[in-house]
Design an enzyme around this catalytic site. Structure first.
Site, short mmCIF file in Angstrom:
data_model
loop_
_atom_site.label_atom_id
_atom_site.label_comp_id
_atom_site.label_asym_id
_atom_site.label_seq_id
_atom_site.Cartn_x
_atom_site.Cartn_y
_atom_site.Cartn_z
CB THR A 24 -1.26 0.11 1.14
OG1 THR A 24 -0.04 0.42 2.21
CG2 THR A 24 -1.66 -1.30 1.51
CD1 TRP A 25 4.83 4.61 0.58
CD2 TRP A 25 6.96 3.29 -0.02
NE1 TRP A 25 6.05 5.51 0.40
CE2 TRP A 25 7.28 4.28 -0.07
CE3 TRP A 25 7.52 2.07 -1.11
CZ2 TRP A 25 8.83 5.14 -0.32
CZ3 TRP A 25 8.98 2.46 -1.31
CH2 TRP A 25 9.34 3.63 -1.11
CG ASP A 53 2.94 -4.49 4.25
OD1 ASP A 53 3.91 -4.66 5.08
OD2 ASP A 53 3.92 -3.47 3.19
CE1 TYR A 58 5.62 2.32 3.17
CE2 TYR A 58 4.01 1.24 3.36
CZ TYR A 58 4.98 0.93 3.09
OH TYR A 58 5.31 0.13 3.66
CD GLN A 166 7.52 -5.60 4.19
OE1 GLN A 166 7.47 -4.08 3.78
NE2 GLN A 166 6.67 -5.98 4.87
CE1 TYR A 194 11.70 -2.08 -0.35
CE2 TYR A 194 12.19 -3.68 2.64
CZ TYR A 194 12.65 -2.34 1.33
OH TYR A 194 14.39 -1.97 1.09
#
Ligand code: NAP
Length: 280
Positions: A24-25, A53, A58, A166, A194
């Site tokens: 969701t960045w 995530d 963010y 991560q 990621y």
């Protein structure tokens, strides 16, 4: 395809989660995209990509709020991953950050809470806060992000119970294969990869396009299938439209051949020495 068909990774506690989730960045930064972002997340969950995530970083909490708005009515279907910023990661600050996150997410628990990267607060303070949050039922698992092998060894001496590291891992970022991935594999700690398609920069690469063409697939799907190839990596691509979500979901069914892997090794050679972990 049904959710049952997605491969899974096993967390150290034995829980299985789908090997393909959603990032969701970049979400919640443009109100004009909000409806598409919510639709993408919900469609991804429909397709079994239930690991979601997010991070307090963010959109300054906006992505957490958007995840809550998108999936609040489907909370029990998702495995929610969130991250505390390093400057918040003191003993008290971690607990406060989690409580702020829970309010924005509109839920009573985070399934996996990570230290986003290592900062100035001692790791044992952050871990103590994770324990407190877990004992209070506010998080179910804890882990870390962007920690290299030496940091992981230091962490393991404090508590070996991290559920994931991560990290930045994709065809152009293979450094972790030298030392960090073997270290984690020996201990049964799954990696979360990621930026698995390098934020889109892998698209259009001739080696990926050639493998993709042989399978009637896309370069994004090859990049994802490559990250998923060993069965113990969880990938969290971020997508905005439902078309990209569907494409990414289908990548889990793409089996790369030994010839494909050899061609990708030639274009993106594995590491021949230790390199510091990169981060974005
Ligand atoms: P990524 O997932 O590698 O790439 C996202 C980009 O690829 C977006 O521009 C997206 O476009 C595009 N894309 C997605 N699916 C596609 C497809 N099937 N075909 C073509 N383009 C496609 O990069 P990322 O967002 O940096 O990484 C994923 C997630 O990992 C983040 O969202 C975040 O949750 C997490 N992350 C964590 C850290 C950390 O420090 N722990 C750092 C970076 C990222 P559209 O949006 O237009 O679909």
């Amino acid at each position: 395809m049904s959710r049952a068909e997605l491969p899974t990774v096993v967390l150290p506690g034995g829980e299985r989660v789908p090997a393909l989730g959603q990032g969701t960045w970049g979400y919640a930064e443009d109100p004009a995209r909000r409806a598409d972002e919510i639709a993408a997340l919900r469609h991804g969950v429909d397709l079994g990509m239930t690991v979601v995530d997010t991070a307090e970083m963010y959109a300054d909490g906006g992505a957490e709020e958007l995840v809550g708005a998108a999936l609040g009515d489907r909370r029990d279907e998702i495995f929610l991953v969130d991250k505390v910023l390093p400057w918040d990661a003191s003993r008290a600050g971690t607990v406060e950050a989690a409580e702020r996150a829970l309010r924005r997410l509109g839920t009573d628990r985070i399934d996996l809470y990570l230290l986003h990267w290592r900062g100035g607060h001692p790791l044992d303070e952050t871990v103590a806060a994770f324990h407190e949050l877990r004992d209070a039922g506010k998080i179910r698992n804890w882990g870390v992000s962007n920690l290299d092998a030496a940091d992981m060894a230091e962490l393991a001496a404090i508590d070996p119970g991290a559920a994931t590291d991560q990290i930045l891992y994709n065809l152009t970022r293979r450094g972790p294969e030298w030392d960090l991935l073997p270290w984690l594999r020996e201990r049964g700690i799954p990696v979360t990869a990621y930026s698995p398609i390098e934020q889109g920069r892998l698209l259009g690469h001739p080696a990926l396009d050639a493998v993709a063409a042989a399978h009637g697939a896309t370069a994004a799907q090859v990049a994802l299938a490559w990250v998923l190839r060993d069965g113990d990596v969880l990938a969290i691509p971020k997508a905005t439209g439902t078309a990209h979500v569907e494409e990414n979901r289908a990548a889990a069914g793409l089996a790369l051949t030994a010839d494909d892997l050899a061609a990708l090794d030639r274009a993106f050679p594995p590491p021949d020495r230790a390199r510091p972990l990169q981060m974005l």
